[in-house]
Motif scaffolding. Structure first.
Motif, PDB file in Angstrom:
ATOM      1  N   PHE A   1      -7.653 -11.427 -26.945  1.00 35.57           N
ATOM      2  CA  PHE A   1      -8.260 -10.604 -25.832  1.00 35.57           C
ATOM      3  C   PHE A   1      -7.495  -9.347 -25.235  1.00 35.57           C
ATOM      4  N   ILE A   2      -8.157  -8.249 -24.532  1.00 38.01           N
ATOM      5  CA  ILE A   2      -7.522  -7.095 -24.182  1.00 38.01           C
ATOM      6  C   ILE A   2      -7.449  -6.781 -22.749  1.00 38.01           C
ATOM      7  N   GLN A   3      -6.524  -6.578 -22.002  1.00 35.86           N
ATOM      8  CA  GLN A   3      -6.705  -6.236 -20.417  1.00 35.86           C
ATOM      9  C   GLN A   3      -6.324  -4.955 -20.424  1.00 35.86           C
ATOM     10  N   THR A   4      -6.929  -4.268 -19.414  1.00 33.41           N
ATOM     11  CA  THR A   4      -6.726  -2.989 -19.077  1.00 33.41           C
ATOM     12  C   THR A   4      -6.301  -2.667 -17.605  1.00 33.41           C
ATOM     13  N   GLY A   5      -5.475  -1.498 -17.262  1.00 36.01           N
ATOM     14  CA  GLY A   5      -4.984  -1.228 -16.077  1.00 36.01           C
ATOM     15  C   GLY A   5      -4.730   0.053 -15.999  1.00 36.01           C
ATOM     16  N   THR A   6      -4.470   0.616 -14.642  1.00 28.36           N
ATOM     17  CA  THR A   6      -3.949   1.941 -14.213  1.00 28.36           C
ATOM     18  C   THR A   6      -2.732   1.832 -13.386  1.00 28.36           C
ATOM     19  N   GLY A   7      -1.950   2.876 -13.492  1.00 27.17           N
ATOM     20  CA  GLY A   7      -0.699   2.920 -12.668  1.00 27.17           C
ATOM     21  C   GLY A   7      -0.623   4.152 -12.347  1.00 27.17           C
ATOM     22  N   ILE A   8      -0.131   4.685 -11.018  1.00 19.19           N
ATOM     23  CA  ILE A   8       0.163   5.883 -10.450  1.00 19.19           C
ATOM     24  C   ILE A   8       1.537   6.053  -9.956  1.00 19.19           C
ATOM     25  N   ASP A   9       2.302   7.118 -10.159  1.00 21.49           N
ATOM     26  CA  ASP A   9       3.355   7.597  -9.524  1.00 21.49           C
ATOM     27  C   ASP A   9       2.723   8.688  -8.659  1.00 21.49           C
ATOM     28  N   VAL A  10       2.825   8.692  -7.353  1.00 23.02           N
ATOM     29  CA  VAL A  10       2.341   9.853  -6.704  1.00 23.02           C
ATOM     30  C   VAL A  10       3.175  10.820  -6.334  1.00 23.02           C
ATOM     31  N   HIS A  11       4.389  10.734  -6.239  1.00 28.93           N
ATOM     32  CA  HIS A  11       5.349  11.891  -5.860  1.00 28.93           C
ATOM     33  C   HIS A  11       6.471  11.896  -6.540  1.00 28.93           C
ATOM     34  N   GLY A  12       6.759  10.879  -7.386  1.00 28.86           N
ATOM     35  CA  GLY A  12       8.207  10.888  -8.049  1.00 28.86           C
ATOM     36  C   GLY A  12       7.943  11.467  -9.384  1.00 28.86           C
ATOM     37  N   GLN A  13       6.979  11.702 -10.193  1.00 26.79           N
ATOM     38  CA  GLN A  13       6.554  12.384 -11.334  1.00 26.79           C
ATOM     39  C   GLN A  13       7.290  11.460 -12.428  1.00 26.79           C
ATOM     40  N   ASP A  14       7.611  10.074 -12.261  1.00 29.60           N
ATOM     41  CA  ASP A  14       8.197   9.147 -13.050  1.00 29.60           C
ATOM     42  C   ASP A  14       7.120   8.375 -13.955  1.00 29.60           C
ATOM     43  N   VAL A  15       7.137   8.858 -15.544  1.00 29.44           N
ATOM     44  CA  VAL A  15       6.051   8.040 -16.156  1.00 29.44           C
ATOM     45  C   VAL A  15       6.481   6.625 -16.481  1.00 29.44           C
ATOM     46  N   THR A  16       7.617   6.246 -16.217  1.00 26.66           N
ATOM     47  CA  THR A  16       7.847   4.854 -16.466  1.00 26.66           C
ATOM     48  C   THR A  16       7.368   4.305 -15.397  1.00 26.66           C
TER      49      THR A  16
END
Length: 119
Positions: free
Chosen positions: A6-21
């Motif tokens: 199976f595959i699970q999907t998601g979204t993540g955001i860093d609003v102010h830190g510009q931190d891709v990790t």
């Protein structure tokens, strides 16, 4: 990976830190947070979670070279984890102007994740 279960999907955001990790870790957490895999061991070789393979695909908008892959891998509790990076996601303004950065806005990084589980 021979077989994707199976595959699970998601979204993540860093609003102010510009931190891709940070955005990537949040995307993986979003993908796996509400999921349960009862009986998955029955579908794995030797019916052991250690034999599970997990491929994390991340669509990053910028700073691919700054991703801490080990931090992303640490989000997955079982199996052998690989991380694949592709261009994508989004870098968009958070609406805050930063005077010390001349004419640049404070960007928010949005990362999309697809977590493939199989063997």
């Amino acid at each position: 990976m021979q077989q994707i279960l199976f595959i699970q999907t998601g979204t993540g955001i860093d609003v102010h830190g510009q931190d891709v990790t940070k955005a990537s870790v949040r995307a993986v957490q979003d993908a796996i947070h509400y999921n349960s895999m009862p009986g998955i061991e029955k579908n794995l070789p030797d019916q052991r979670l250690e034999n599970m393979k997990v491929n994390v695909k991340l669509a990053l908008p910028l700073d691919h070279d700054q991703l801490d892959v080990e931090m992303v891998k640490d989000m997955i509790p079982y199996g052998t984890v690989t991380v694949e990076i592709v261009s994508g996601g989004m870098a968009t303004t958070s609406g805050i102007f930063l005077e010390d950065k001349a004419d640049k806005n404070d960007l928010m990084y949005i990362v999309n994740a697809a977590v493939e589980v199989g063997y």
